[in-house]
Design a protein around this motif. Structure first.
Motif, PDB file in Angstrom:
ATOM      1  N   ASN A 182       2.187  17.275  36.161  1.00 37.25           N
ATOM      2  CA  ASN A 182       2.466  16.265  35.143  1.00 37.25           C
ATOM      3  C   ASN A 182       3.934  16.158  34.740  1.00 37.25           C
ATOM      4  O   ASN A 182       4.309  15.204  34.073  1.00 37.25           O
ATOM      5  N   ASP A 183       4.757  17.140  35.111  1.00 37.95           N
ATOM      6  CA  ASP A 183       6.202  17.100  34.885  1.00 37.95           C
ATOM      7  C   ASP A 183       6.591  16.853  33.423  1.00 37.95           C
ATOM      8  O   ASP A 183       7.351  15.932  33.122  1.00 37.95           O
ATOM      9  N   PRO A 184       6.099  17.683  32.483  1.00 38.23           N
ATOM     10  CA  PRO A 184       6.534  17.537  31.095  1.00 38.23           C
ATOM     11  C   PRO A 184       7.942  18.082  30.907  1.00 38.23           C
ATOM     12  O   PRO A 184       8.434  18.871  31.727  1.00 38.23           O
ATOM     13  N   GLY A 185       8.598  17.695  29.819  1.00 38.68           N
ATOM     14  CA  GLY A 185       9.925  18.218  29.534  1.00 38.68           C
ATOM     15  C   GLY A 185       9.898  19.465  28.677  1.00 38.68           C
ATOM     16  O   GLY A 185      10.925  20.128  28.507  1.00 38.68           O
ATOM     17  N   LEU A 186       8.717  19.794  28.129  1.00 40.32           N
ATOM     18  CA  LEU A 186       8.594  20.924  27.207  1.00 40.32           C
ATOM     19  C   LEU A 186       7.145  21.371  27.155  1.00 40.32           C
ATOM     20  O   LEU A 186       6.227  20.554  27.228  1.00 40.32           O
ATOM     21  N   VAL A 187       6.945  22.712  27.015  1.00 43.67           N
ATOM     22  CA  VAL A 187       5.617  23.267  26.777  1.00 43.67           C
ATOM     23  C   VAL A 187       5.598  23.876  25.381  1.00 43.67           C
ATOM     24  O   VAL A 187       6.519  24.630  25.020  1.00 43.67           O
ATOM     25  N   VAL A 188       4.587  23.566  24.597  1.00 50.42           N
ATOM     26  CA  VAL A 188       4.452  24.110  23.244  1.00 50.42           C
ATOM     27  C   VAL A 188       3.170  24.922  23.166  1.00 50.42           C
ATOM     28  O   VAL A 188       2.100  24.431  23.523  1.00 50.42           O
TER      29      VAL A 188
END
Length: 283
Positions: free
Chosen positions: A101-107
Motif C-alpha cells: 500500500n506504500d504509506p508514508g507513515l505507520v502509527v
C-alpha cells in the motif's frame, strides 16, 4: 504524505494511537489505512464451525467490523481502507501491508490489551522500528492527546540525520511545528564546537524549514536527563534516527536508547530507519 497506516489490536491504548493517526491524515488530506493482524482462529473463538476457511472468513469479517466501529465513532470525512490480515508474525504482516500500500507513515500503540494475544507490544514495536521501510510513530499508553506543535529531534551530529529531518519537516509542516534539534551528550563524549557548527551549516543548507532551532544539551546520564528535559520543556513528540550500527556511542544513543525511550516517555516517539532512508536517497 498520501497514505497513513494505523495498526491496532483493539486495546484502549491502540485507540489513542488512532486519534493521532487521524489528526495527521486530516492535516495532510491523506487516505487512512486501518489494519488488524490476527492469529489463526480456533474453534474456541468460533464454536459454531470447524471449517478452517469459514473461521478465517468470520475472523476477517469481525475484524473489519471492529475497525469500522472505531472509525465511525469519529465520523471524519477522509478516505478509509480496512484490512484484516491473518498471520502468526505481526511484524511480517505489517511490513507486507506497507509494501502493498506504500504509506508514508505507520502509527501504532506501544502496549496491547488483547485477551488472547497482545499484538502491538514492546517487542513488536522494536522489531518494526528495525525493519519498517517507512517511519514508525509509536504512541505510549500514557500519552496525552495534543497537536504536534513542539518537537524534539535528538541528533548525534551525523549527515544521516539530514534525510530524516527532511522527512520530518514534510510530516509536520501542516502543523506549523517548532522543531528543536538537540545534540544530547556527556561532557566526555561531546565532539566539540566545530562539529556542532558543521552540523548547523549542513541543516541550514539542506533543510528548507523556518521553525528549526539547533542546540546542545550536556548531561551526565543521557537517558534520565533527556527524559527530564522532555517533560520540563513540554515537547509533544520525540524523534530519533535508528542508525546502522557503527560504534559504541552509536549503539547506545541510536539503537538501544531509541527503543528504551518508547516505553518511558509520555509523548509519542517517531523513529526513522537509517538503512531505508539511504535506500530512498539512492533512488
Amino acid at each position: 504524505m498520501k497514505k497513513i497506516l494505523y495498526a491496532t489490536d483493539f486495546s484502549e491504548n491502540a485507540e489513542k494511537a488512532f486519534i493521532q493517526a487521524l489528526k495527521i491524515a486530516q492535516k495532510h488530506k491523506a487516505n487512512l489505512i486501518m489494519l488488524h493482524v490476527f492469529d489463526i482462529p480456533t474453534s474456541w473463538n468460533y464454536p459454531y464451525t470447524e471449517d478452517a476457511l469459514e473461521m478465517e472468513r468470520q475472523a476477517i469479517c469481525e475484524s473489519e467490523n471492529k475497525l469500522k466501529g472505531i472509525f465511525d465513532q469519529y465520523a471524519k470525512d477522509i478516505n478509509i481502507k480496512y484490512i484484516a490480515a491473518e498471520s502468526t508474525s505481526i511484524v511480517k504482516a505489517i511490513i507486507s501491508v506497507i509494501r502493498e500500500n506504500d504509506p508514508g507513515l505507520v502509527v501504532i500503540g506501544t502496549k496491547g490489551g488483547s485477551k488472547v494475544k497482545e499484538v502491538i507490544v514492546g517487542s513488536t514495536t522494536k522489531e518494526l522500528i528495525n525493519k519498517s521501510p517507512v517511519p514508525v510513530l509509536a504512541v505510549p499508553e500514557n500519552a496525552v492527546d495534543s497537536d504536534l506543535k513542539k518537537i524534539l529531534y535528538a541528533t548525534d551530529l551525523h549527515e544521516a540525520d539530514i534525510p530524516a529531518l527532511k522527512k520530518l519537516t514534510a510530516l509536520v509542516r501542516p502543523f506549523d511545528s517548532e522543531i528543536t534539534v538537540t545534540h544530547v551528550s556527556t561532557p566526555n563524549e561531546y565532539k566539540g564546537a566545530e562539529k556542532m557548527e558543521w552540523f548547523k551549516d549542513l541543516v541550514k543548507d539542506r533543510i528548507n524549514y523556518d521553525g528549526i532551532t539547533i542546540q546542545l544539551l550536556l548531561v551526565d546520564n543521557i537517558y534520565e536527563e533527556l527524559n527530564a528535559y522532555i517533560n520540563q520543556q513540554g515537547f509533544n513528540l520525540l524523534v530519533m534516527l535508528e542508525k546502522e550500527r557503527k560504534g559504541i556511542v552509536d549503539r547506545l544513543f541510536h539503537s538501544d536508547l531509541v527503543k528504551k525511550m518508547e516505553f518511558h516517555t509520555s509523548i509519542p516517539l517517531l523513529s526513522f530507519n537509517e538503512h531505508y532512508l539511504r535506500v530512498l536517497e539512492k533512488k
